[in-house]
Design an enzyme around this catalytic site. Structure first.
Site, mmCIF file in Angstrom:
data_model
loop_
_atom_site.group_PDB
_atom_site.id
_atom_site.type_symbol
_atom_site.label_atom_id
_atom_site.label_comp_id
_atom_site.label_asym_id
_atom_site.label_seq_id
_atom_site.Cartn_x
_atom_site.Cartn_y
_atom_site.Cartn_z
ATOM 1 N N ASP A 197 0.797 -1.172 -0.054
ATOM 2 C CA ASP A 197 -0.087 0.077 0.067
ATOM 3 C C ASP A 197 0.491 1.323 0.192
ATOM 4 O O ASP A 197 -0.211 2.079 0.998
ATOM 5 C CB ASP A 197 -1.477 -0.155 1.563
ATOM 6 C CG ASP A 197 -0.338 -0.025 2.036
ATOM 7 O OD1 ASP A 197 1.004 -0.833 2.819
ATOM 8 O OD2 ASP A 197 -0.541 0.919 3.592
ATOM 9 N N GLU A 198 2.079 1.398 -0.697
ATOM 10 C CA GLU A 198 3.209 2.342 -0.948
ATOM 11 C C GLU A 198 3.187 3.123 -1.626
ATOM 12 O O GLU A 198 3.463 1.921 -2.870
ATOM 13 C CB GLU A 198 4.600 2.130 -0.249
ATOM 14 C CG GLU A 198 4.089 1.571 1.547
ATOM 15 C CD GLU A 198 5.856 0.976 1.761
ATOM 16 O OE1 GLU A 198 5.969 0.937 2.777
ATOM 17 O OE2 GLU A 198 6.706 0.518 0.859
#
Length: 277
Positions: A197-198
């Site tokens: 989720d980066e």
């Protein structure tokens, strides 16, 4: 930024031996037909003279003999033209097949090149392409005295979304975030999925820190707009760390590292975004 390290140029080199041979045959047929035309002209002259009443029978016999000879040559020319046309038809079919194969190979190459430098889920540039664009951006920044920034963004509590709703919903969230990032950055900037989720953003050539503040707030607000998913409405909150060249690093590695550290500071303080110190 439009540079792509995987781009190539595909040239077309078509064989000419067969076509040269066919052209030679066509020239021969043309000469044969011209010869027939000259002989037919001679026959016509004789027939015209005989029509005037001079030595009619012998002239007609001569004309018939010449006509039969010319008929054979014309038939030979027709046969040769048939062979040439058949060969040309094969050549056309071969060229068409080669064109189709070239188109398919070109498409496959484009797909492979895109896959090598883009995230399969979101379609965003992957880390390899991001690093390439950072290096290109740094070279321009150093040359022209520009300032650029790197943003490192993480989605708060994203693991819980996967745990509670499943990975399909988590993937839908990531796709939505990717679209919002693209819509809230400039054409010259690069948005990349770093992994999980980066996300990383390379912000090219801006005036001062206030511009980066504005962009960071714009992105944070856009991400927090409720996501309409199959499970209902979800609100996603990001934490963004920001590093600036040359203050926080002069290499891509240093800028990403500084932005990563600032992101954890933003997460701890629940401030939405924070600058590298």
């Amino acid at each position: 930024m439009k540079n792509n390290p995987g781009s190539t140029t595909t040239g077309r080199i078509l064989p000419v031996t067969s076509m040269t041979r066919l052209l030679g045959q066509s020239e021969h047929v043309k000469d044969l037909v011209e010869e027939c035309a000259e002989e037919l002209s001679s026959v016509n002259t004789v027939l015209k003279e005989e029509a005037a009443g001079h030595n009619q029978q012998s002239g007609i016999d001569y004309a018939l003999e010449k006509s039969e000879a010319i008929e054979g040559k014309v038939q030979e020319a027709a046969d040769k033209l048939t062979v040439v046309n058949q060969a040309l038809q094969v050549e056309v079919e071969v060229r068409h097949m080669l064109d189709q194969r070239l188109t398919m190979v070109t498409q496959e190459e484009a797909v492979a090149r895109h896959a090598a430098f883009h995230d399969p889920l979101t379609g965003l540039p992957n880390r390899a392409l991001f690093d390439n664009r950072v290096e290109h951006g740094l070279a321009q920044a150093k040359r022209y005295g520009w300032t650029l920034a790197v943003m490192f963004m993480d989605l708060d509590d994203f693991k819980q979304i996967n745990d509670v709703y499943g990975h399909d919903v988590g993937d839908a969230v990531l796709k939505t975030v990717a679209e919002r990032l693209k819509h809230n950055t400039r054409e010259a900037d690069t948005v990349s999925r770093h992994g999980g989720d980066e996300f990383l953003c390379l912000m090219m050539k801006f005036g001062d820190v206030r511009d980066i503040n504005f962009i960071a707030e714009k992105i944070a607000n856009a991400i927090q707009v409720p996501c309409q998913l199959s499970t209902g409405e979800l609100i996603i909150k990001p934490s963004i760390g920001i590093s600036i060249f040359p203050k926080d690093g002069i290499t891509g590695f240093d800028l990403v590292k500084s932005a990563d550290q600032a992101m954890y500071e933003a997460k701890r303080n629940k401030s939405g975004y924070a600058f590298a110190q």
